[in-house]
Scaffold this motif. Structure first.
Motif, mmCIF file in Angstrom:
data_model
loop_
_atom_site.group_PDB
_atom_site.id
_atom_site.type_symbol
_atom_site.label_atom_id
_atom_site.label_comp_id
_atom_site.label_asym_id
_atom_site.label_seq_id
_atom_site.Cartn_x
_atom_site.Cartn_y
_atom_site.Cartn_z
ATOM 1 N N ILE A 1 -65.845 -21.270 -9.640
ATOM 2 C CA ILE A 1 -66.875 -22.310 -9.697
ATOM 3 C C ILE A 1 -68.241 -21.732 -9.356
ATOM 4 C CG2 ILE A 1 -67.675 -24.449 -8.628
ATOM 5 C CD1 ILE A 1 -64.714 -25.196 -8.211
ATOM 6 N N GLU B 1 -69.542 -19.462 -12.172
ATOM 7 C CA GLU B 1 -70.018 -20.179 -13.362
ATOM 8 C C GLU B 1 -71.339 -20.882 -13.090
ATOM 9 O OE1 GLU B 1 -68.456 -23.569 -16.541
ATOM 10 O OE2 GLU B 1 -67.027 -22.275 -15.485
ATOM 11 N N VAL B 2 -71.482 -21.463 -11.911
ATOM 12 C CA VAL B 2 -72.739 -22.137 -11.573
ATOM 13 C C VAL B 2 -73.877 -21.121 -11.497
ATOM 14 C CG1 VAL B 2 -73.962 -23.416 -9.767
ATOM 15 C CG2 VAL B 2 -71.632 -24.067 -10.395
ATOM 16 N N LEU C 1 -71.461 -26.356 -14.067
ATOM 17 C CA LEU C 1 -70.017 -26.217 -14.245
ATOM 18 C C LEU C 1 -69.553 -27.210 -15.298
ATOM 19 C CD1 LEU C 1 -67.257 -25.049 -13.293
ATOM 20 C CD2 LEU C 1 -67.123 -26.980 -11.703
ATOM 21 N N PHE D 1 -63.246 -26.743 -17.234
ATOM 22 C CA PHE D 1 -62.544 -26.371 -16.001
ATOM 23 C C PHE D 1 -61.159 -27.016 -15.949
ATOM 24 C CE2 PHE D 1 -61.294 -27.408 -11.659
ATOM 25 C CZ PHE D 1 -61.392 -26.185 -11.022
ATOM 26 N N PRO E 1 -64.042 -29.284 -7.340
ATOM 27 C CA PRO E 1 -65.167 -28.872 -8.195
ATOM 28 C C PRO E 1 -66.358 -29.816 -8.071
ATOM 29 C CG PRO E 1 -63.110 -28.749 -9.400
ATOM 30 C CD PRO E 1 -62.806 -29.458 -8.122
ATOM 31 N N VAL F 1 -69.810 -28.506 -6.358
ATOM 32 C CA VAL F 1 -71.025 -28.514 -7.184
ATOM 33 C C VAL F 1 -72.096 -29.369 -6.520
ATOM 34 C CG1 VAL F 1 -72.001 -29.302 -9.370
ATOM 35 C CG2 VAL F 1 -69.890 -27.991 -9.360
#
Length: 679
Positions: free
Chosen positions: A62, A65-66, A72, A77, A161, A165
């Motif tokens: 996570i 990717e961020v 995300l 995902f 997630p 995030v």
């Protein structure tokens, strides 16, 4: 374990071979533990190792990717998680359910399908918690019990997630703030786990909020690594080795008697965190974890975790009343799980995991198909469970009404008019369970429950669940106004035990001492002590008879002198759960009786029973009340007498049968009460 076995890093660039080898350590600990190898009494900590690994890998993905994309993609995902987790999980679930249904006793099929339903819908852990399942000591564990950890991880993947995030968005570039926020969540989860342990160990064990801190620890390690934190060189290697020692030590030193999860969980969790954080160093155990055998087992660890438990449990469940598998057979089946797991990995797990899914529409399709497959299996299982619940389990003929008599002859078939019927047997409990009168885990209120005329002689019932199962026979006497019944019962907490017993939980000791103090403040005419001696003495290193006698004498000495103490003889322990056995032998119920000489686990001449007789002989204020002759004859203890089912499990009387013994219990208590009055 769950997805941790398959949730591998996305690219070779991020692959950690030491983590792969650590998966092997974790799954082997679980396999050996489930095989019944006593030397690895804490092998269940392998699941905790997987939790930390999962938290590390998912958080790493996570954050990565961020950082690279600025956002995300939740649909992608969940699509990747579904492709990696569900194909193997649902395949093993469906095959296990189908095979088990064909071989297990009919009585257990409805429960099997209910468990399968919860598993398909990602909530098996919640079902087992609601059922108050004890994972470490369950007598007849579910074939899908190992899926509890998969449920925890699946639920974590749904929430984490979004939560992470949000934290990253709120904290921005302040890395310390992100780490602090996650650390706060981990601390809150761990504190909640410790608090809930004193209330309900089952919920503490199975629920996501109380196990999330373990995945959160892995998340903290991922955040630290992503921020460039690293302990290098010999110090880092030494810490990684220390972590591996902690994990192995937990597997070897913890046991089923360890309060878990709790403080002891820190040993494998922190050990795993050290390995993951420092394990890539040259001086670390990476050279051991990177060996080909460890890499192979690590690669199939997810499938291996999924298949090993049903491979052991289905054959054992098929034996039903005929016995349990020896440890050697369990070890052999666990070894056989390795090639089976490889086939599952090669032909189920890998094809779906390797299949590319780049287009957003394909990700959406993957999520939709995964949900549809899970719901479909759940609906089929639930519908089948409902159909099974309406199928009769009896021989088709009626038996004559119950006649209370000594040396009863058992009914040699399962009557159509049997009360309770086999499906109702597990729930044929005394009303005091429903009324909250029986104290549960973590409860220590010693006030008891009073029934009957306050002006009548008081009979205090004091003990564990074996005291509770005599309440249906005593309540009518209280309802008639002949006695005031003072009920003091707490599950798995004996009234007869050494008062400073180190094996007892704090709530047991507090409850027991509180009841004794209350009885001394207002002495009843009679105190009935009823306990499950098998449970009370099974872990002692002393002679069982001597231990029970010393404990009984100490307890009697602590009770008020004015009261007459009556020790209720324990009910026999059957060789198998009668309802399960009878469902296999509806035309031959004698197969489910306990032979007095050979098959009774405790026998009717057990050391604990002899100890009770000795105390009653030597103390004029102690009597012993033994009703064994009303459910056993000279040769056996039948499971069914006339139209009554005697036991609701392997050692508790059904509420129905207990109530039928009211006349003899009334007759036996009357002279005791009269004797106290005259004194």
């Amino acid at each position: 374990m769950a997805a941790s076995g398959s949730a591998q890093p996305e690219t070779a660039r991020h692959f950690r071979s030491d983590v792969q080898g650590l998966r092997a350590v974790a799954v082997l600990l679980v396999l050996v533990y489930h095989a019944g190898v006593s030397a690895v009494g804490g092998g269940y900590v392998g699941v905790d190792v997987f939790f930390v690994i999962s938290g590390f890998l998912i958080t790493s993905h996570i954050v990565r990717e961020v950082q690279t994309k600025g956002r995300l993609d939740l649909v992608a995902f969940y699509s990747r998680r579904a492709r990696r987790i569900l194909p193997a999980a649902l395949t093993v679930l469906a095959v296990s359910a189908a095979v088990a249904y064909l071989v297990i006793p009919p009585f257990e099929r409805e429960g099997l399908l209910q468990d399968a339903t919860a598993t398909a819908l990602y909530v098996p852990n919640m079902l087992f918690a609601a059922q108050d399942t004890d994972y470490l000591t369950a007598e007849a564990p579910s074939i899908f019990q190992h899926y509890w950890s998969l449920g925890v991880e699946e639920q974590f993947y749904l929430i984490w997630p979004i939560l992470l995030v949000g934290i990253l968005a709120l904290c921005g570039r302040r890395r310390w703030a992100v780490w602090t926020a996650v650390a706060g969540l981990v601390t809150a989860s761990f504190a909640g786990c410790l608090a809930l342990m004193s209330v309900s160990e089952s919920w503490a064990f199975f629920a996501l909020p109380t196990r999330a801190w373990e995945l959160g620890v892995g998340g903290l390690v991922a955040l630290a690594v992503s921020q460039g934190a690293r302990i290098r060189g010999p110090i880092g290697g030494a810490l990684a080795w220390a972590g591996l020692v902690m994990v192995v030590l937990a597997g070897l030193t913890l046991s089923d008697a360890t309060p878990f999860p709790g403080v002891a969980t820190l040993l494998p969790v922190l050990g795993t965190a050290l390995i993951v954080f420092c394990g890539a160093e040259r001086h670390s155990p990476a050279w051991l974890l990177n060996r080909a055998p460890m890499q192979f087992v690590g690669s199939i660890s997810y499938s291996l975790y999924l298949v090993h438990w049903p491979l052991v449990m289905i054959p054992e469940a098929a034996l039903g009343a005929d016995g349990t598998l020896p440890t050697t057979a369990k070890v052999a089946l666990s070894a056989a799980a390795i090639p089976v797991a490889y086939l599952c990995f090669r032909f189920v797990e890998e094809p779906f995991r390797r299949r590319p899914a780049k287009a957003r529409v394909e990700h959406r399709r993957t999520v939709a198909v995964s949900l549809a497959a899970s719901v479909s299996i759940g609906v089929v299982a639930a519908t089948s469970a409902n159909a099974v619940s309406h199928m009769p389990i009896h021989a088709g003929d009626d038996a004559p009404p119950y006649r209370m008599e000594t040396d009863p002859v058992g009914t040699d078939f399962v009557p159509a008019n049997m009360s309770p019927d086999l499906r109702s047997a597990p729930d044929d409990n005394p009303d005091i369970y429903r009324d909250g009168c029986v104290r549960g885990d973590g409860e220590s209120d010693p006030s008891g429950c009073q029934v009957g005329d306050e002006d009548a002689p008081t009979v205090a019932l004091f003990g564990d669940s074996h005291a509770a199962h005599w309440q249906p026979a005593l309540k009518p006497i209280a309802d008639d106004g002949d006695i005031e019944l003072d009920i003091n019962a707490k599950s798995s907490c004996e009234s007869v035990t050494t008062l400073d017993d180190p094996r007892g939980s704090d709530s047991c000791v507090e409850w027991r001492e509180g009841v004794i103090d209350r009885l001394n403040d207002d002495p009843p005419e009679v105190i009935l002590l009823a306990n499950y001696a098998v449970h009370a003495t099974e872990e002692t290193d002393e002679d069982r008879g001597d231990y029970w006698r010393d404990s009984l004498e100490q307890t009697v000495e602590a009770l008020p002198e004015e009261s007459e103490v009556v020790v209720m003889a324990g009910t026999p322990t059957m060789p198998a759960v009668p309802a399960s056995c009878l469902s296999q032998h509806v035309e031959d119920a004698e197969r489910c009786a306990a032979n007095r000489e050979t098959t009774l686990e405790e026998g009717l001449d057990a050391p604990t029973r002899q100890a009770e007789k000795a105390v009653a002989r030597e103390d004029e204020h102690v009597q012993r009340l033994d009703l064994t002759r009303y459910f056993c004859n000279d040769e056996s203890c039948p499971a069914v007498i006339d139209d009554k089912l005697v036991y609701r499990d392997s050692h508790h009387l059904t509420r129905t049968f207990s109530a039928s013994l009211e006349p003899v219990l009334r007759e036996r208590l009357e002279p005791v009460i009269e004797g106290v009055k005259q004194a």
